[in-house]
Motif scaffolding. Sequence first.
Motif, PDB file in Angstrom:
ATOM      1  N   LEU A 134      44.279  11.124 -77.691  1.00 28.03           N
ATOM      2  CA  LEU A 134      45.590  10.934 -76.652  1.00 28.03           C
ATOM      3  C   LEU A 134      46.616  10.606 -77.518  1.00 28.03           C
ATOM      4  O   LEU A 134      47.561  11.015 -77.328  1.00 28.03           O
ATOM      5  CB  LEU A 134      44.988   9.858 -75.543  1.00 28.03           C
ATOM      6  CG  LEU A 134      46.186   9.469 -74.811  1.00 28.03           C
ATOM      7  CD1 LEU A 134      46.781  10.889 -73.780  1.00 28.03           C
ATOM      8  CD2 LEU A 134      45.899   8.447 -73.451  1.00 28.03           C
ATOM      9  N   LEU A 135      46.583   9.582 -78.413  1.00 27.08           N
ATOM     10  CA  LEU A 135      47.673   9.176 -79.111  1.00 27.08           C
ATOM     11  C   LEU A 135      48.184  10.304 -79.961  1.00 27.08           C
ATOM     12  O   LEU A 135      49.513  10.380 -79.898  1.00 27.08           O
ATOM     13  CB  LEU A 135      47.420   7.833 -80.115  1.00 27.08           C
ATOM     14  CG  LEU A 135      47.265   6.629 -79.742  1.00 27.08           C
ATOM     15  CD1 LEU A 135      46.743   5.609 -80.565  1.00 27.08           C
ATOM     16  CD2 LEU A 135      48.575   6.193 -79.130  1.00 27.08           C
ATOM     17  N   ALA A 136      47.202  11.317 -80.565  1.00 29.77           N
ATOM     18  CA  ALA A 136      47.931  12.456 -81.196  1.00 29.77           C
ATOM     19  C   ALA A 136      48.561  13.397 -80.325  1.00 29.77           C
ATOM     20  O   ALA A 136      49.773  14.057 -80.643  1.00 29.77           O
ATOM     21  CB  ALA A 136      46.564  13.106 -81.718  1.00 29.77           C
ATOM     22  N   GLY A 137      48.042  13.426 -79.305  1.00 27.93           N
ATOM     23  CA  GLY A 137      49.008  14.294 -78.217  1.00 27.93           C
ATOM     24  C   GLY A 137      50.268  13.852 -77.978  1.00 27.93           C
ATOM     25  O   GLY A 137      51.320  14.330 -77.962  1.00 27.93           O
ATOM     26  N   VAL A 138      50.400  12.396 -77.797  1.00 29.21           N
ATOM     27  CA  VAL A 138      51.845  11.868 -77.117  1.00 29.21           C
ATOM     28  C   VAL A 138      52.543  11.962 -78.435  1.00 29.21           C
ATOM     29  O   VAL A 138      53.779  12.117 -78.269  1.00 29.21           O
ATOM     30  CB  VAL A 138      51.332  10.431 -77.006  1.00 29.21           C
ATOM     31  CG1 VAL A 138      52.867   9.871 -76.638  1.00 29.21           C
ATOM     32  CG2 VAL A 138      50.724  10.439 -75.618  1.00 29.21           C
ATOM     33  N   LEU A 139      52.093  11.594 -79.540  1.00 29.34           N
ATOM     34  CA  LEU A 139      53.105  11.660 -80.702  1.00 29.34           C
ATOM     35  C   LEU A 139      53.439  13.200 -81.125  1.00 29.34           C
ATOM     36  O   LEU A 139      54.721  13.371 -81.676  1.00 29.34           O
ATOM     37  CB  LEU A 139      52.179  11.023 -82.068  1.00 29.34           C
ATOM     38  CG  LEU A 139      52.000   9.700 -82.064  1.00 29.34           C
ATOM     39  CD1 LEU A 139      51.216   9.107 -83.207  1.00 29.34           C
ATOM     40  CD2 LEU A 139      53.243   8.885 -81.898  1.00 29.34           C
ATOM     41  N   ALA A 140      52.484  14.154 -81.020  1.00 32.50           N
ATOM     42  CA  ALA A 140      52.980  15.506 -80.776  1.00 32.50           C
ATOM     43  C   ALA A 140      53.981  15.913 -80.058  1.00 32.50           C
ATOM     44  O   ALA A 140      55.209  16.490 -80.321  1.00 32.50           O
ATOM     45  CB  ALA A 140      51.702  16.162 -80.836  1.00 32.50           C
ATOM     46  N   PHE A 141      54.007  15.420 -78.935  1.00 30.85           N
ATOM     47  CA  PHE A 141      55.090  15.598 -77.832  1.00 30.85           C
ATOM     48  C   PHE A 141      56.331  14.871 -78.361  1.00 30.85           C
ATOM     49  O   PHE A 141      57.472  15.475 -78.465  1.00 30.85           O
ATOM     50  CB  PHE A 141      54.521  15.155 -76.568  1.00 30.85           C
ATOM     51  CG  PHE A 141      55.479  15.389 -75.389  1.00 30.85           C
ATOM     52  CD1 PHE A 141      55.475  16.246 -74.445  1.00 30.85           C
ATOM     53  CD2 PHE A 141      56.793  14.354 -75.392  1.00 30.85           C
ATOM     54  CE1 PHE A 141      56.120  16.715 -73.504  1.00 30.85           C
ATOM     55  CE2 PHE A 141      57.592  14.584 -74.379  1.00 30.85           C
ATOM     56  CZ  PHE A 141      57.360  15.527 -73.484  1.00 30.85           C
ATOM     57  N   GLY A 142      56.094  13.822 -79.028  1.00 29.77           N
ATOM     58  CA  GLY A 142      57.290  13.142 -79.435  1.00 29.77           C
ATOM     59  C   GLY A 142      58.047  13.887 -80.513  1.00 29.77           C
ATOM     60  O   GLY A 142      59.171  13.780 -80.879  1.00 29.77           O
ATOM     61  N   ALA A 143      57.187  14.389 -81.323  1.00 34.61           N
ATOM     62  CA  ALA A 143      57.578  15.171 -82.558  1.00 34.61           C
ATOM     63  C   ALA A 143      58.618  16.353 -82.020  1.00 34.61           C
ATOM     64  O   ALA A 143      59.641  16.651 -82.579  1.00 34.61           O
ATOM     65  CB  ALA A 143      56.720  15.802 -83.375  1.00 34.61           C
ATOM     66  N   VAL A 144      58.258  16.945 -80.903  1.00 35.79           N
ATOM     67  CA  VAL A 144      59.023  17.803 -80.571  1.00 35.79           C
ATOM     68  C   VAL A 144      60.299  17.377 -79.837  1.00 35.79           C
ATOM     69  O   VAL A 144      61.336  18.062 -80.156  1.00 35.79           O
ATOM     70  CB  VAL A 144      58.353  18.664 -79.359  1.00 35.79           C
ATOM     71  CG1 VAL A 144      59.117  19.833 -78.629  1.00 35.79           C
ATOM     72  CG2 VAL A 144      57.057  19.448 -79.874  1.00 35.79           C
ATOM     73  N   ALA A 145      60.050  16.230 -79.359  1.00 35.41           N
ATOM     74  CA  ALA A 145      61.435  15.555 -78.628  1.00 35.41           C
ATOM     75  C   ALA A 145      62.493  15.476 -79.750  1.00 35.41           C
ATOM     76  O   ALA A 145      63.552  15.193 -79.737  1.00 35.41           O
ATOM     77  CB  ALA A 145      61.237  14.478 -77.923  1.00 35.41           C
ATOM     78  N   PHE A 146      61.940  14.625 -80.940  1.00 33.25           N
ATOM     79  CA  PHE A 146      62.671  14.645 -81.986  1.00 33.25           C
ATOM     80  C   PHE A 146      63.293  15.753 -82.604  1.00 33.25           C
ATOM     81  O   PHE A 146      64.782  15.598 -82.900  1.00 33.25           O
ATOM     82  CB  PHE A 146      61.826  13.640 -83.026  1.00 33.25           C
ATOM     83  CG  PHE A 146      61.893  12.124 -82.888  1.00 33.25           C
ATOM     84  CD1 PHE A 146      61.667  11.656 -81.589  1.00 33.25           C
ATOM     85  CD2 PHE A 146      61.992  11.378 -83.834  1.00 33.25           C
ATOM     86  CE1 PHE A 146      61.517  10.494 -81.400  1.00 33.25           C
ATOM     87  CE2 PHE A 146      61.999  10.018 -83.890  1.00 33.25           C
ATOM     88  CZ  PHE A 146      62.018   9.249 -82.479  1.00 33.25           C
ATOM     89  N   MET A 147      62.638  16.831 -82.765  1.00 29.63           N
ATOM     90  CA  MET A 147      63.351  17.935 -83.412  1.00 29.63           C
ATOM     91  C   MET A 147      64.264  18.597 -82.614  1.00 29.63           C
ATOM     92  O   MET A 147      65.122  19.177 -82.857  1.00 29.63           O
ATOM     93  CB  MET A 147      61.786  18.786 -83.936  1.00 29.63           C
ATOM     94  CG  MET A 147      61.262  18.214 -85.107  1.00 29.63           C
ATOM     95  SD  MET A 147      60.107  19.488 -85.614  1.00 29.63           S
ATOM     96  CE  MET A 147      58.930  19.673 -84.482  1.00 29.63           C
ATOM     97  N   TYR A 148      63.806  18.571 -81.334  1.00 29.92           N
ATOM     98  CA  TYR A 148      64.778  19.225 -80.245  1.00 29.92           C
ATOM     99  C   TYR A 148      66.218  18.489 -80.444  1.00 29.92           C
ATOM    100  O   TYR A 148      66.990  19.104 -80.126  1.00 29.92           O
ATOM    101  CB  TYR A 148      64.158  19.342 -78.779  1.00 29.92           C
ATOM    102  CG  TYR A 148      65.183  19.494 -77.963  1.00 29.92           C
ATOM    103  CD1 TYR A 148      65.146  20.910 -77.548  1.00 29.92           C
ATOM    104  CD2 TYR A 148      66.092  18.769 -76.939  1.00 29.92           C
ATOM    105  CE1 TYR A 148      65.948  21.419 -76.637  1.00 29.92           C
ATOM    106  CE2 TYR A 148      66.808  19.475 -76.311  1.00 29.92           C
ATOM    107  CZ  TYR A 148      66.828  20.500 -75.780  1.00 29.92           C
ATOM    108  OH  TYR A 148      67.738  21.072 -74.992  1.00 29.92           O
TER     109      TYR A 148
END
Length: 239
Positions: free
Chosen positions: A187-201
């Motif tokens: 679950l943490l991996a999924g949330v952090l991956a979502f966050g990576a997109v938010a940062f790059m966006y």
Amino acid sequence: MLSTIALYTLVPLAAALLSGGIAAVRAPGPRLTSGLQHFAAGVVFAATAIELIPAVLERSPWVAVAGFAAGIAVMFTFRHVGARIERGRAARGALGVPVGLIVATGIDFLVDGVILGAGFSTEAQVGVLLTVALAVEYLFVGLSLSASIAGTLPTFVVALLPAVLAVLTIGGALGGAVLLGGASPALLAGVLAFGAVAFMYLATEELLVEAHESGETSVGSVGFFVGFLVYLVLSELIS
């Protein structure tokens, strides 16, 4: 843990308050703004590459893929909705306050808070470094936001709006820490991956786009790599 996270969230909040104050007094010129936005984008990219992506891949790569895909869908949906709001206002002749930009920034700050809470739940060092990245991000995103509303709203609103929106980060961080404190690695991996997109966006669709519109210079472009290098050095010093 929650008190520690709350204390760290005051750092990006202070950066947002500083950005509003600067814009209210005297906004920087186009070239300086472009260079600062390049620098901020470099810091955000470094946080994604050095902290978020490795933490994701160490836990559950396939869940991370799902989180990344969800992040793409959500962030570009926000972009589409924000663009429609602005087009509608333009069609009605309401060219004053950029409501779409304000809403998008608020959502971005809330998501950043959740990612910060997830970072502290993963490892304290990850949370600290993400705090550094958010502080730089909020300084320049807040500056851009305040500059865009200067002249259309009272000066005190220009000065305080970034900080008011940054309060969402505090709520997101505390909520993320509570909800993800005992979360599974997947679950943490999924949330952090979502966050990576938010940062790059944020870096590619907001900071760099605005930087190029402000005026492209070779010195400004160097700022991106300087920002990446500064974050890399800080990461090594803290670790």
